[in-house]
Design a protein around this motif. Structure first.
Motif, PDB file in Angstrom:
ATOM      1  N   ARG A 115     -15.063  30.722  53.284  1.00 54.54           N
ATOM      2  CA  ARG A 115     -13.741  30.066  53.256  1.00 54.54           C
ATOM      3  C   ARG A 115     -13.842  28.555  53.456  1.00 54.54           C
ATOM      4  O   ARG A 115     -13.057  27.939  54.170  1.00 54.54           O
ATOM      5  CB  ARG A 115     -12.798  30.693  54.268  1.00 54.54           C
ATOM      6  CG  ARG A 115     -12.517  32.131  53.957  1.00 54.54           C
ATOM      7  CD  ARG A 115     -11.540  32.738  54.887  1.00 54.54           C
ATOM      8  NE  ARG A 115     -11.303  34.115  54.471  1.00 54.54           N
ATOM      9  CZ  ARG A 115     -10.354  34.861  54.933  1.00 54.54           C
ATOM     10  NH1 ARG A 115      -9.541  34.401  55.854  1.00 54.54           N
ATOM     11  NH2 ARG A 115     -10.203  36.092  54.502  1.00 54.54           N
ATOM     12  N   ILE A 116     -14.835  27.974  52.809  1.00 56.89           N
ATOM     13  CA  ILE A 116     -15.015  26.524  52.847  1.00 56.89           C
ATOM     14  C   ILE A 116     -14.244  25.938  51.673  1.00 56.89           C
ATOM     15  O   ILE A 116     -14.426  26.364  50.537  1.00 56.89           O
ATOM     16  CB  ILE A 116     -16.508  26.144  52.720  1.00 56.89           C
ATOM     17  CG1 ILE A 116     -17.329  26.818  53.812  1.00 56.89           C
ATOM     18  CG2 ILE A 116     -16.661  24.629  52.768  1.00 56.89           C
ATOM     19  CD1 ILE A 116     -18.834  26.686  53.609  1.00 56.89           C
ATOM     20  N   LYS A 117     -13.409  24.963  51.954  1.00 58.98           N
ATOM     21  CA  LYS A 117     -12.621  24.327  50.897  1.00 58.98           C
ATOM     22  C   LYS A 117     -13.470  23.301  50.144  1.00 58.98           C
ATOM     23  O   LYS A 117     -14.347  22.655  50.717  1.00 58.98           O
ATOM     24  CB  LYS A 117     -11.402  23.643  51.490  1.00 58.98           C
ATOM     25  CG  LYS A 117     -10.435  24.624  52.110  1.00 58.98           C
ATOM     26  CD  LYS A 117      -9.234  23.921  52.676  1.00 58.98           C
ATOM     27  CE  LYS A 117      -8.291  24.950  53.279  1.00 58.98           C
ATOM     28  NZ  LYS A 117      -7.087  24.325  53.814  1.00 58.98           N
ATOM     29  N   SER A 118     -13.170  23.182  48.865  1.00 59.69           N
ATOM     30  CA  SER A 118     -13.875  22.210  48.023  1.00 59.69           C
ATOM     31  C   SER A 118     -13.792  20.816  48.609  1.00 59.69           C
ATOM     32  O   SER A 118     -14.767  20.060  48.558  1.00 59.69           O
ATOM     33  CB  SER A 118     -13.293  22.204  46.608  1.00 59.69           C
ATOM     34  OG  SER A 118     -13.479  23.423  45.987  1.00 59.69           O
ATOM     35  N   LYS A 119     -12.633  20.463  49.150  1.00 57.78           N
ATOM     36  CA  LYS A 119     -12.472  19.102  49.669  1.00 57.78           C
ATOM     37  C   LYS A 119     -13.349  18.855  50.891  1.00 57.78           C
ATOM     38  O   LYS A 119     -13.780  17.730  51.114  1.00 57.78           O
ATOM     39  CB  LYS A 119     -11.010  18.781  49.949  1.00 57.78           C
ATOM     40  CG  LYS A 119     -10.393  19.464  51.121  1.00 57.78           C
ATOM     41  CD  LYS A 119      -8.951  19.016  51.288  1.00 57.78           C
ATOM     42  CE  LYS A 119      -8.316  19.623  52.523  1.00 57.78           C
ATOM     43  NZ  LYS A 119      -6.956  19.124  52.719  1.00 57.78           N
ATOM     44  N   GLU A 120     -13.662  19.903  51.668  1.00 55.20           N
ATOM     45  CA  GLU A 120     -14.568  19.745  52.804  1.00 55.20           C
ATOM     46  C   GLU A 120     -15.972  19.405  52.308  1.00 55.20           C
ATOM     47  O   GLU A 120     -16.624  18.505  52.837  1.00 55.20           O
ATOM     48  CB  GLU A 120     -14.638  21.027  53.626  1.00 55.20           C
ATOM     49  CG  GLU A 120     -13.360  21.403  54.330  1.00 55.20           C
ATOM     50  CD  GLU A 120     -13.496  22.749  55.020  1.00 55.20           C
ATOM     51  OE1 GLU A 120     -14.338  22.863  55.942  1.00 55.20           O
ATOM     52  OE2 GLU A 120     -12.786  23.682  54.627  1.00 55.20           O
ATOM     53  N   VAL A 121     -16.434  20.159  51.309  1.00 58.97           N
ATOM     54  CA  VAL A 121     -17.759  19.929  50.745  1.00 58.97           C
ATOM     55  C   VAL A 121     -17.807  18.550  50.091  1.00 58.97           C
ATOM     56  O   VAL A 121     -18.758  17.790  50.287  1.00 58.97           O
ATOM     57  CB  VAL A 121     -18.136  21.019  49.720  1.00 58.97           C
ATOM     58  CG1 VAL A 121     -19.496  20.739  49.112  1.00 58.97           C
ATOM     59  CG2 VAL A 121     -18.111  22.390  50.354  1.00 58.97           C
TER      60      VAL A 121
END
Length: 65
Positions: A17-23
């Motif tokens: 559940r890692i968001k693209s914006k975090e990466v």
């Protein structure tokens, strides 16, 4: 990164559940770059790919504020 590796990491990111914006923020690129990389094989530098993999591999969740 091979296309199968990219898909595996995309699925790993989604399962955690890692968001693209975090990466994207960690890697230092725009969110659309992550999307294009994962879905279309958009090229990124070796350094950015390493940061992408590192973030997903080491992610243990964020604390809620």
């Amino acid at each position: 990164m091979e296309e199968t590796d990219i898909e595996r990491y995309r699925l790993k990111r989604l399962s955690k559940r890692i968001k693209s914006k975090e990466v994207a923020s960690y890697v230092g690129v725009h969110i659309t770059t992550i999307s294009h990389f994962e879905n279309r094989g958009y090229p990124m530098s070796k350094e950015k790919i390493e940061k992408y993999r590192e973030y997903i591999d080491d992610y243990e969740g964020s604390e809620l504020a």
